[in-house]
Motif scaffolding. Structure first.
Motif, PDB file in Angstrom:
ATOM      1  N   CYS A  96      36.807  72.230  13.194  1.00 30.47           N
ATOM      2  CA  CYS A  96      37.091  70.801  13.340  1.00 30.47           C
ATOM      3  C   CYS A  96      36.503  70.040  12.154  1.00 30.47           C
ATOM      4  O   CYS A  96      35.499  70.472  11.571  1.00 30.47           O
TER       5      CYS A  96
ATOM      6  N   THR B 220      35.154  68.560   8.963  1.00 31.85           N
ATOM      7  CA  THR B 220      34.856  69.198   7.686  1.00 31.85           C
ATOM      8  C   THR B 220      35.029  70.714   7.760  1.00 31.85           C
ATOM      9  O   THR B 220      35.539  71.335   6.820  1.00 31.85           O
ATOM     10  N   SER B 221      34.620  71.304   8.864  1.00 37.23           N
ATOM     11  CA  SER B 221      34.736  72.768   8.992  1.00 37.23           C
ATOM     12  C   SER B 221      36.198  73.194   8.975  1.00 37.23           C
ATOM     13  O   SER B 221      36.541  74.272   8.471  1.00 37.23           O
TER      14      SER B 221
ATOM     15  N   VAL C  44      34.686  78.465  12.801  1.00 37.53           N
ATOM     16  CA  VAL C  44      33.796  77.879  11.791  1.00 37.53           C
ATOM     17  C   VAL C  44      33.177  76.596  12.321  1.00 37.53           C
ATOM     18  O   VAL C  44      33.889  75.708  12.804  1.00 37.53           O
ATOM     19  N   SER C  45      31.857  76.510  12.232  1.00 33.55           N
ATOM     20  CA  SER C  45      31.179  75.306  12.728  1.00 33.55           C
ATOM     21  C   SER C  45      29.776  75.236  12.149  1.00 33.55           C
ATOM     22  O   SER C  45      29.035  76.215  12.247  1.00 33.55           O
TER      23      SER C  45
ATOM     24  N   SER D  76      27.309  73.377  13.280  1.00 32.32           N
ATOM     25  CA  SER D  76      26.356  73.359  14.399  1.00 32.32           C
ATOM     26  C   SER D  76      26.446  74.606  15.270  1.00 32.32           C
ATOM     27  O   SER D  76      25.467  75.000  15.903  1.00 32.32           O
ATOM     28  N   GLY D  77      27.640  75.177  15.333  1.00 33.17           N
ATOM     29  CA  GLY D  77      27.853  76.302  16.254  1.00 33.17           C
ATOM     30  C   GLY D  77      27.906  75.859  17.702  1.00 33.17           C
ATOM     31  O   GLY D  77      27.881  76.683  18.613  1.00 33.17           O
TER      32      GLY D  77
ATOM     33  N   THR E 266      30.076  72.937  18.614  1.00 30.55           N
ATOM     34  CA  THR E 266      31.194  72.002  18.807  1.00 30.55           C
ATOM     35  C   THR E 266      32.080  72.482  19.965  1.00 30.55           C
ATOM     36  O   THR E 266      32.622  73.586  19.934  1.00 30.55           O
TER      37      THR E 266
ATOM     38  N   VAL F 235      24.356  63.320   8.916  1.00 30.16           N
ATOM     39  CA  VAL F 235      25.562  63.556   9.735  1.00 30.16           C
ATOM     40  C   VAL F 235      26.741  64.017   8.870  1.00 30.16           C
ATOM     41  O   VAL F 235      27.428  64.979   9.222  1.00 30.16           O
ATOM     42  N   PRO F 236      27.014  63.376   7.731  1.00 28.76           N
ATOM     43  CA  PRO F 236      28.102  63.914   6.897  1.00 28.76           C
ATOM     44  C   PRO F 236      27.761  65.297   6.344  1.00 28.76           C
ATOM     45  O   PRO F 236      26.741  65.479   5.669  1.00 28.76           O
ATOM     46  N   ALA F 237      28.610  66.249   6.638  1.00 30.52           N
ATOM     47  CA  ALA F 237      28.364  67.623   6.171  1.00 30.52           C
ATOM     48  C   ALA F 237      28.657  67.715   4.676  1.00 30.52           C
ATOM     49  O   ALA F 237      29.678  67.227   4.213  1.00 30.52           O
TER      50      ALA F 237
ATOM     51  N   LEU G  35      37.654  62.295   4.249  1.00 28.24           N
ATOM     52  CA  LEU G  35      36.831  62.250   5.466  1.00 28.24           C
ATOM     53  C   LEU G  35      35.435  61.716   5.143  1.00 28.24           C
ATOM     54  O   LEU G  35      34.890  60.879   5.870  1.00 28.24           O
ATOM     55  N   LYS G  36      34.857  62.185   4.040  1.00 33.67           N
ATOM     56  CA  LYS G  36      33.502  61.723   3.655  1.00 33.67           C
ATOM     57  C   LYS G  36      33.519  60.203   3.451  1.00 33.67           C
ATOM     58  O   LYS G  36      32.630  59.496   3.926  1.00 33.67           O
TER      59      LYS G  36
ATOM     60  N   GLU H  53      33.930  58.370   6.745  1.00 32.87           N
ATOM     61  CA  GLU H  53      32.818  58.590   7.662  1.00 32.87           C
ATOM     62  C   GLU H  53      31.641  57.666   7.370  1.00 32.87           C
ATOM     63  O   GLU H  53      31.009  57.152   8.292  1.00 32.87           O
TER      64      GLU H  53
ATOM     65  N   LYS I 100      25.916  64.385  14.927  1.00 29.61           N
ATOM     66  CA  LYS I 100      25.925  65.623  14.132  1.00 29.61           C
ATOM     67  C   LYS I 100      26.519  66.776  14.930  1.00 29.61           C
ATOM     68  O   LYS I 100      27.132  67.670  14.368  1.00 29.61           O
TER      69      LYS I 100
ATOM     70  N   LEU J  28      28.871  67.722  18.233  1.00 29.90           N
ATOM     71  CA  LEU J  28      29.782  67.143  19.221  1.00 29.90           C
ATOM     72  C   LEU J  28      30.046  68.136  20.340  1.00 29.90           C
ATOM     73  O   LEU J  28      30.891  69.033  20.203  1.00 29.90           O
TER      74      LEU J  28
HETATM   75  O1  M6R Z   1      29.326  71.367  13.637  1.00 32.85           O
HETATM   76  P1  M6R Z   1      30.763  71.433  13.248  1.00 32.85           P
HETATM   77  O2  M6R Z   1      30.979  71.936  11.867  1.00 32.85           O
HETATM   78  O3  M6R Z   1      31.592  72.198  14.239  1.00 32.85           O
HETATM   79  O4  M6R Z   1      31.285  69.940  13.298  1.00 32.85           O
HETATM   80  C1  M6R Z   1      32.635  69.636  13.151  1.00 32.85           C
HETATM   81  C2  M6R Z   1      32.817  68.165  12.806  1.00 32.85           C
HETATM   82  O5  M6R Z   1      32.353  67.362  13.852  1.00 32.85           O
HETATM   83  C3  M6R Z   1      32.066  67.813  11.519  1.00 32.85           C
HETATM   84  O6  M6R Z   1      32.484  68.605  10.461  1.00 32.85           O
HETATM   85  C4  M6R Z   1      32.276  66.350  11.135  1.00 32.85           C
HETATM   86  O7  M6R Z   1      33.607  66.166  10.766  1.00 32.85           O
HETATM   87  C5  M6R Z   1      31.283  66.028  10.015  1.00 32.85           C
HETATM   88  N1  M6R Z   1      30.367  65.023  10.450  1.00 32.85           N
HETATM   89  C6  M6R Z   1      31.946  65.630   8.770  1.00 32.85           C
HETATM   90  O8  M6R Z   1      31.047  65.281   7.786  1.00 32.85           O
END
Ligand code: M6R
Length: 596
Positions: free
Chosen positions: A299, A301-302, A346-347, A349-350, A352, A398-400, A474-475, A478, A591, A593
């Motif tokens: 989801c 960025t991932s 792919v995540s 946080s692992g 989501t 929060v932004p990846a 997205l960046k 966001e 960060k 979800l």
């Molecule tokens: O932890 P995840 O990589 O699964 O999160 C997925 C998205 O919620 C995450 O990439 C979100 O789009 C970022 N905050 C973007 O910077």
């Protein structure tokens, strides 16, 4: 990223609890094994194993360990699998020395063979043990400790920091080359650690070691020597006055900027990790090669990394991959999936929920499921067949950013292995990233006022730059709260072109092979009064056609798209700050979800 901590105190005391707390403060760096050693007179008490700090410390009762000197280490496996024998600290042949390192000793295999040939007892495959034997080698030849370390320093190639102690002594020694090492001086103790934040709860009086420096720690003082010539180095301790939060930002105004700048470092760590674990890489690559359908699922960025991964896998290995936004997996592909298919989930946080939901459907249909995640022990890593770690340490903002680039690099690495591509020089990539951040930062800052005057923009890419255009958009959305749409550049003329008026900014990410096509898009914008900003390698055609240009270093068609996203991360950061927003904690976002 491993972490080390060592302490010398003025009396024998329970050191276990101090070592456990120090280890806990280093856990953010990522690890799979933990160990502790205390030295009391002629005895070394060494306890270690694979597992989490709390469970290993409880199983081996670290809390009861006593001594006047102690070392703890968190290991993230590179040389040798995660196991008790490979966990650190390590002993020398006779059990008189104990030491631990973080970082990578790249000539570990050659050194181990040499140590064994010299008659030393080598117990593990781990490069931390090689650091101990490298010192032992020179002590056995009759050298004092500092000259012995100087000898070891010459023999150990790579980037690392190392701490070591000997029985019947009152000191610890540490030295560094490439990895971080900070010395703390407190009341009745001195200590050394991989980073400053892990020392601050104990003392604010510190000395930051430079590469090529050896520190000797007594309970009441420290001494620095050059590893090159053994000369004494005079350096006064500094007193840290900043808050813990600002120390954690390491001088950057925000975590996002720090994490953008960390990307080359974590990329290097990741590549070392992948090079050091061919079994894991082969396992994933061979399953992809044999699969009927391959899905990359994530989801936000991932997902953009999944899209980049699918393009790289097709371009480098000729294997078609289906990139999917996780919640779309069940409705679009759920009833087609079988045990002949493979998915990489792919995540960062692992955790989501959208990704875990897709995993559940896939596993119910017996698909082979791998994960690519940053957070150790997260649900995704535990529920999948094998886990590709992202090796980024904590990503707080929060932004990846750094997790995204390491996701992309992981996919690029897998694609190159799958396709048998050997001429991509991955070792160059971290340096190119560093150079890109350095040279584009001022270029980007100069563009901020122009682009920030608008609340609407587009980021366009083509081919391999397309996912990076989506990610850049997205960046920007966001953290600047402005609208930015990421699109395929060729689609712009099919509708959105109507948005272009005088001065309207459009960002074009140009891959080296797509310049003519990108120039067509640029001219469609500029001839209507819009501002076309090209991001690409130095190219006269782009320079004369675009309104502005952000020039990235020359590389190749695989690395260039990844490099092009770095200035756009910086652009979104500087735009958000100029608007008075906190890029680390954008409104409405989280960060992790864990909801549908
Ligand atoms: O932890 P995840 O990589 O699964 O999160 C997925 C998205 O919620 C995450 O990439 C979100 O789009 C970022 N905050 C973007 O910077």
């Amino acid at each position: 990223m491993c972490g080390i901590f060592g302490i010398v105190t003025d009396k024998e005391q329970p050191l276990g609890p101090i070592l456990i707390e120090a280890a806990q403060r280093l856990t953010y760096r990522g690890y799979d094994s933990v160990g502790a050693a205390t030295i009391s007179g002629a005895t070394i008490d060494l306890r270690k194993d694979a597992g989490r700090v709390e469970e290993v410390a409880e199983r081996y009762n670290f809390a009861e360990m006593t001594g006047a000197r102690g070392i703890t280490q968190l290991r993230w496996a590179t040389f040798g699998n995660p196991s008790q024998i490979n966990a650190q600290p390590h002993l020398d042949s006779d059990g008189d020395l104990v030491g631990a390192h973080n970082g990578n000793v790249v000539n570990n295999v050659e050194l181990r063979q040499a140590f064994m040939a010299e008659g030393m007892t080598v117990r593990s495959e781990n490069d931390g043990e090689s650091c101990v034997h490298a010192v032992e080698r020179y002590l056995d030849r009759g050298l004092d400790f500092i000259p012995a370390i100087q000898g070891a320093y010459q023999d150990l190639q790579g980037d690392y920091a190392f701490v070591i102690g000997r029985v019947d002594d009152d000191k610890l020694y540490a030295f560094k080359k490439g990895s971080g090492l900070v010395v703390g001086i407190g009341e009745g103790f001195t200590c050394v650690s991989s980073d400053l934040p892990s020392i601050l709860p104990l003392t604010r009086k510190v000395i930051r070691l430079e590469d090529g420096e050896i520190v000797t720690l007594w309970a009441d003082r420290v001494e620095l020597h050059s590893a090159e010539d053994g000369q004494l180095i005079e350096r006064q301790p500094e007193t840290i006055t900043e808050t813990m939060a600002s120390v954690q930002k390491e001088g950057y105004d925000h975590f996002m900027l720090k994490e953008i700048h960390e990307q080359p470092v974590v990329a290097r760590e990741l590549l070392h990790r992948l090079d050091g674990d061919p079994d894991l890489v082969d396992q994933v690559v061979s399953k992809i090669a044999d699969a009927r359908n391959v899905y990359f699922i994530g989801c936000g960025t991932s997902y953009h990394a999944c899209l980049a991964g699918a393009i790289y896998t097709a371009q480098l290995a000729g294997k078609a991959v289906i990139p999917v936004i996780a919640p779309q997996f069940a409705p679009q592909y759920g009833n087609t999936v079988t045990d002949k298919d493979v998915g990489i989930f792919v995540s960062q946080s692992g955790e989501t929920k959208d990704v875990l939901n897709a995993l559940e459907i896939a596993q119910a249909r017996e698909m082979m499921c791998f994960s690519m995640a940053n957070v150790i022990g997260s649900t995704l890593t535990r529920k999948t067949e094998a886990w590709l770690p992202l090796v980024c340490g904590y990503e707080i903002s929060v932004p990846a950013t750094k997790t995204f680039t390491n996701q992309v690099i992981s996919f690029l690495y897998l694609a190159a292995k799958l396709g048998g591509v050997e001429d991509l020089d991955f070792a160059q990539l971290p340096d190119l990233m560093e150079e890109t951040i350095r040279v584009t930062d001022p270029q980007v800052q100069a563009l901020v006022p122009k682009i920030n005057a608008w609340d609407d923009t587009y980021a366009l890419g083509y081919g391999a730059t397309y996912p990076f255009a989506l990610e850049s958009a997205l960046k920007l959305k966001e953290i600047t709260y402005a609208h930015c749409e990421g699109m395929l550049s060729t689609e712009f003329k099919h509708g959105p072109l109507s948005a272009v008026t005088d001065g309207f900014p459009v960002l074009f990410l140009a891959g080296p092979e797509d310049v003519p096509l990108i120039i067509s898009g640029i001219n469609e914008v500029t001839c209507r009064g819009g501002e076309a900003i090209a991001i690409g390698q130095a190219d006269e055609r782009l320079r004369i056609n675009a309104s502005d240009m952000v020039t990235i270093p020359d590389s190749n068609s695989a690395f260039a798209p990844l490099l092009a996203v770095l200035p756009l991360q910086l652009l979104s950061y500087y735009m958000a700050v100029a608007r008075g927003y906190d890029p680390d904690f954008p409104r409405n976002l989280s960060k992790t979800l864990t909801v549908d």
